[in-house]
Design a protein around this motif. Structure first.
Motif, PDB file in Angstrom:
ATOM      1  N   LEU A 152       6.907  24.536 -12.790  1.00 53.82           N
ATOM      2  CA  LEU A 152       7.030  23.734 -11.690  1.00 53.82           C
ATOM      3  C   LEU A 152       6.657  22.620 -11.859  1.00 53.82           C
ATOM      4  O   LEU A 152       6.564  22.285 -12.455  1.00 53.82           O
ATOM      5  N   GLN A 153       7.116  21.219 -10.635  1.00 57.61           N
ATOM      6  CA  GLN A 153       6.448  19.814 -10.730  1.00 57.61           C
ATOM      7  C   GLN A 153       6.152  19.989  -9.727  1.00 57.61           C
ATOM      8  O   GLN A 153       7.250  20.135  -8.822  1.00 57.61           O
ATOM      9  N   ARG A 154       5.767  18.398  -9.346  1.00 57.08           N
ATOM     10  CA  ARG A 154       5.535  17.840  -8.017  1.00 57.08           C
ATOM     11  C   ARG A 154       6.655  16.882  -7.722  1.00 57.08           C
ATOM     12  O   ARG A 154       6.716  15.923  -9.084  1.00 57.08           O
ATOM     13  N   ASN A 155       7.254  16.466  -6.740  1.00 51.18           N
ATOM     14  CA  ASN A 155       8.530  15.930  -6.286  1.00 51.18           C
ATOM     15  C   ASN A 155       7.365  14.796  -6.046  1.00 51.18           C
ATOM     16  O   ASN A 155       6.112  14.628  -5.638  1.00 51.18           O
ATOM     17  N   PRO A 156       8.677  13.407  -5.917  1.00 49.15           N
ATOM     18  CA  PRO A 156       7.851  11.997  -5.068  1.00 49.15           C
ATOM     19  C   PRO A 156       6.310  12.357  -3.877  1.00 49.15           C
ATOM     20  O   PRO A 156       6.061  11.398  -3.595  1.00 49.15           O
ATOM     21  N   PRO A 248      26.603  31.230  -2.413  1.00 51.39           N
ATOM     22  CA  PRO A 248      26.214  31.286  -3.403  1.00 51.39           C
ATOM     23  C   PRO A 248      25.802  30.461  -3.861  1.00 51.39           C
ATOM     24  O   PRO A 248      24.961  29.777  -3.701  1.00 51.39           O
ATOM     25  N   SER A 249      23.927  30.578  -5.344  1.00 53.13           N
ATOM     26  CA  SER A 249      23.512  29.990  -5.551  1.00 53.13           C
ATOM     27  C   SER A 249      24.111  29.076  -6.290  1.00 53.13           C
ATOM     28  O   SER A 249      24.990  28.663  -7.537  1.00 53.13           O
ATOM     29  N   PRO A 250      24.011  27.623  -6.119  1.00 48.21           N
ATOM     30  CA  PRO A 250      24.359  25.950  -7.359  1.00 48.21           C
ATOM     31  C   PRO A 250      23.872  26.403  -8.519  1.00 48.21           C
ATOM     32  O   PRO A 250      22.760  27.084  -8.822  1.00 48.21           O
ATOM     33  N   ARG A 251      25.163  26.930 -10.180  1.00 46.27           N
ATOM     34  CA  ARG A 251      24.705  26.750 -10.854  1.00 46.27           C
ATOM     35  C   ARG A 251      24.482  26.081 -11.840  1.00 46.27           C
ATOM     36  O   ARG A 251      25.497  25.187 -12.730  1.00 46.27           O
ATOM     37  N   MET A 252      23.212  25.460 -11.664  1.00 40.78           N
ATOM     38  CA  MET A 252      22.897  24.053 -12.577  1.00 40.78           C
ATOM     39  C   MET A 252      21.448  24.330 -13.453  1.00 40.78           C
ATOM     40  O   MET A 252      21.041  25.117 -12.099  1.00 40.78           O
ATOM     41  N   LEU A 253      21.346  23.121 -13.622  1.00 38.26           N
ATOM     42  CA  LEU A 253      19.582  23.178 -15.001  1.00 38.26           C
ATOM     43  C   LEU A 253      19.649  22.027 -13.919  1.00 38.26           C
ATOM     44  O   LEU A 253      20.373  20.313 -14.347  1.00 38.26           O
ATOM     45  N   ARG A 254      18.660  22.116 -13.397  1.00 36.79           N
ATOM     46  CA  ARG A 254      17.630  20.165 -12.923  1.00 36.79           C
ATOM     47  C   ARG A 254      17.246  19.691 -13.735  1.00 36.79           C
ATOM     48  O   ARG A 254      16.274  20.306 -14.029  1.00 36.79           O
ATOM     49  N   ARG A 255      17.385  18.445 -13.259  1.00 35.38           N
ATOM     50  CA  ARG A 255      15.953  17.664 -14.382  1.00 35.38           C
ATOM     51  C   ARG A 255      15.186  16.601 -12.717  1.00 35.38           C
ATOM     52  O   ARG A 255      16.519  15.672 -13.014  1.00 35.38           O
ATOM     53  N   SER A 256      15.046  16.504 -11.995  1.00 38.71           N
ATOM     54  CA  SER A 256      14.620  15.880 -11.737  1.00 38.71           C
ATOM     55  C   SER A 256      13.391  14.377 -12.453  1.00 38.71           C
ATOM     56  O   SER A 256      12.303  14.786 -12.940  1.00 38.71           O
ATOM     57  N   GLN A 266      14.131  -9.170  -0.888  1.00 34.06           N
ATOM     58  CA  GLN A 266      13.460  -8.877   0.100  1.00 34.06           C
ATOM     59  C   GLN A 266      12.196  -8.165   0.168  1.00 34.06           C
ATOM     60  O   GLN A 266      11.459  -8.216   1.453  1.00 34.06           O
ATOM     61  N   GLY A 267      11.197  -7.942  -0.653  1.00 34.86           N
ATOM     62  CA  GLY A 267       9.911  -7.026  -0.918  1.00 34.86           C
ATOM     63  C   GLY A 267       9.412  -5.774  -0.869  1.00 34.86           C
ATOM     64  O   GLY A 267       9.289  -4.694   0.290  1.00 34.86           O
ATOM     65  N   THR A 268      11.293  -5.335  -0.378  1.00 32.56           N
ATOM     66  CA  THR A 268      11.720  -3.627  -0.356  1.00 32.56           C
ATOM     67  C   THR A 268      10.878  -2.720  -1.510  1.00 32.56           C
ATOM     68  O   THR A 268      11.513  -2.968  -2.091  1.00 32.56           O
ATOM     69  N   PRO A 269      10.947  -1.451  -1.394  1.00 32.03           N
ATOM     70  CA  PRO A 269       9.961  -0.812  -2.116  1.00 32.03           C
ATOM     71  C   PRO A 269      11.554   0.166  -2.586  1.00 32.03           C
ATOM     72  O   PRO A 269      12.156   0.336  -1.648  1.00 32.03           O
ATOM     73  N   ASP A 270      11.813   0.271  -4.374  1.00 35.99           N
ATOM     74  CA  ASP A 270      12.853   0.800  -4.273  1.00 35.99           C
ATOM     75  C   ASP A 270      12.497   1.692  -5.716  1.00 35.99           C
ATOM     76  O   ASP A 270      11.363   1.562  -6.689  1.00 35.99           O
ATOM     77  N   GLU A 271      12.045   3.508  -4.863  1.00 32.68           N
ATOM     78  CA  GLU A 271      11.530   3.892  -5.436  1.00 32.68           C
ATOM     79  C   GLU A 271      12.170   5.131  -5.023  1.00 32.68           C
ATOM     80  O   GLU A 271      12.718   5.316  -3.653  1.00 32.68           O
ATOM     81  N   GLY A 272      11.820   6.427  -6.337  1.00 33.45           N
ATOM     82  CA  GLY A 272      13.056   7.460  -5.197  1.00 33.45           C
ATOM     83  C   GLY A 272      12.785   8.884  -6.903  1.00 33.45           C
ATOM     84  O   GLY A 272      11.688   8.282  -7.453  1.00 33.45           O
ATOM     85  N   VAL A 273      13.527   8.898  -6.540  1.00 34.87           N
ATOM     86  CA  VAL A 273      14.245  10.169  -8.019  1.00 34.87           C
ATOM     87  C   VAL A 273      15.704   9.608  -8.630  1.00 34.87           C
ATOM     88  O   VAL A 273      16.373   9.961  -7.681  1.00 34.87           O
ATOM     89  N   LEU A 274      15.427   9.866  -9.634  1.00 35.67           N
ATOM     90  CA  LEU A 274      16.447   9.992 -10.462  1.00 35.67           C
ATOM     91  C   LEU A 274      16.814  11.836 -10.734  1.00 35.67           C
ATOM     92  O   LEU A 274      16.324  12.316 -11.477  1.00 35.67           O
ATOM     93  N   PHE A 275      17.525  12.257  -9.491  1.00 37.99           N
ATOM     94  CA  PHE A 275      17.609  13.324 -10.413  1.00 37.99           C
ATOM     95  C   PHE A 275      19.347  14.080 -11.313  1.00 37.99           C
ATOM     96  O   PHE A 275      19.939  13.075 -10.976  1.00 37.99           O
ATOM     97  N   MET A 276      18.696  14.873 -12.092  1.00 35.82           N
ATOM     98  CA  MET A 276      19.558  14.830 -12.891  1.00 35.82           C
ATOM     99  C   MET A 276      20.536  16.496 -12.711  1.00 35.82           C
ATOM    100  O   MET A 276      19.447  17.432 -12.549  1.00 35.82           O
TER     101      MET A 276
END
Length: 316
Positions: A152-156, A248-256, A266-276
């Motif tokens: 388990l991990q905690r997302n943003p 069917p479940s997606p057959r993949m190994l996730r790394r977020s 312009q000062g807009t935040p640039d943050e999120g998730v790099l999903f692999m």
């Protein structure tokens, strides 16, 4: 997605070393060094670190990148132009709702250094990129993982979630297909929702407990909740992986990984998730999950701004 959310997100986009490996207890198993890192394991199957740094590259030379494949703290992804013989590897097709930034989308290569110290990983990535002839770094960012445990991990957004779907992701050649997705999150919009609504969107409580009371490490019996009375049918966990007959479940190994880049001019935040996502077939892995995104209640809070398909060579 509502006009307000899409305008907000799309407007923000369009205006716009040593010591880095993940240490583990020592062992005398073949291929395992004194730090406990298995140098023979495919990067997708190694225990990931808590921190890292990634870069998208433009280059015509695959050889120097392939020479890095045996490094225990390095992942090399080769795009279709650099790895044309990898079965199933193509350019990432367009998906609805994305607003891709050219420097982050469908590049020739993807490079990641991971470990436990963000600064050390960033320095190591700089060294590697500087040593690559005729390679241009189009975009790079530090990344991190807020892990709870190995499962388990905690997302943003502050919610505990699972990390894997399937570990049978290697091609017969020993390579793995990799889908990378850079996803900007609408934190301000998310924060305006109540905690109860956020939980119904995700399908879990912030601590990972499923909405029907199933503990975070267990899998609920979704077939017993056919109408979504307990866990809504459009919740993120259920839309992506219904866990019911005929779906069917997606057959993949996730790394977020979480990323936080400098704000836009312009000062807009640039943050999120790099999903692999690692897999041996995009159609039954990432593309299947992506096809379900329009039905996902979380979709209005996400905007894909980059990514691509890559082949990750075996370390040998």
């Amino acid at each position: 997605m509502s006009p307000t959310r899409r305008t907000f997100l799309a407007g923000a986009v369009l205006t716009a070393l040593t010591g880095c490996g993940s240490p583990a207890p020592g062992t005398d198993r073949p291929g395992v060094d004194r730090t406990g890192v298995d140098r023979t394991a495919h990067p997708a199957l190694r225990r990931p670190g808590r921190a890292g740094a990634v870069a998208f590259l433009r280059t015509g030379a695959a050889g120097p990148l392939r020479e890095l494949r045996g490094e225990p703290d390095v992942l090399v992804g080769l795009g279709p132009r650099l790895s044309p013989t990898t079965p199933g590897l193509t350019a990432m097709p367009p998906f609805p709702g994305e607003v891709l930034l050219p420097e982050r989308a469908n590049t020739d290569a993807f490079l990641q250094v991971e470990g436990d110290d963000e600064a050390a990983c960033a320095d190591r990535l700089t060294e590697l990129c500087d040593a690559l002839p005729d390679a241009e770094v189009t975009w790079r960012t530090p990344v991190r993982r807020d892990t709870v445990d190995d499962a388990l991990q905690r997302n943003p957004f502050g919610f505990v979630e699972g990390q894997t779907n399937d570990r049978s992701i290697l091609l017969p050649s020993g390579e793995a297909l990799l889908a990378v997705r850079v996803i900007r999150l609408a934190h301000r919009l998310w924060d305006h929702d109540t905690g109860e609504r956020q939980s119904r969107i995700v399908g879990r409580r912030p601590d990972g407990t499923w909405l029907d009371g199933t503990p975070a490490h267990e899998v609920p019996d979704l077939a017993a909740d056919p109408t979504g009375a307990a866990i809504p049918l459009d919740s993120h966990v259920r839309a992506m992986n219904p866990r019911t007959p005929g779906a069917p479940s997606p057959r993949m190994l996730r790394r977020s990984w979480s990323y936080q880049a400098p704000p836009t001019p312009q000062g807009t935040p640039d943050e999120g998730v790099l999903f692999m996502a690692f897999q041996d077939d995009y159609a039954t892995g990432f593309a299947l999950a992506q096809s379900r995104m329009p039905a996902d209640a979380l979709a209005p809070y996400l905007l894909a701004v980059g990514g691509g398909y890559f082949a990750v060579p075996s370390p040998g």
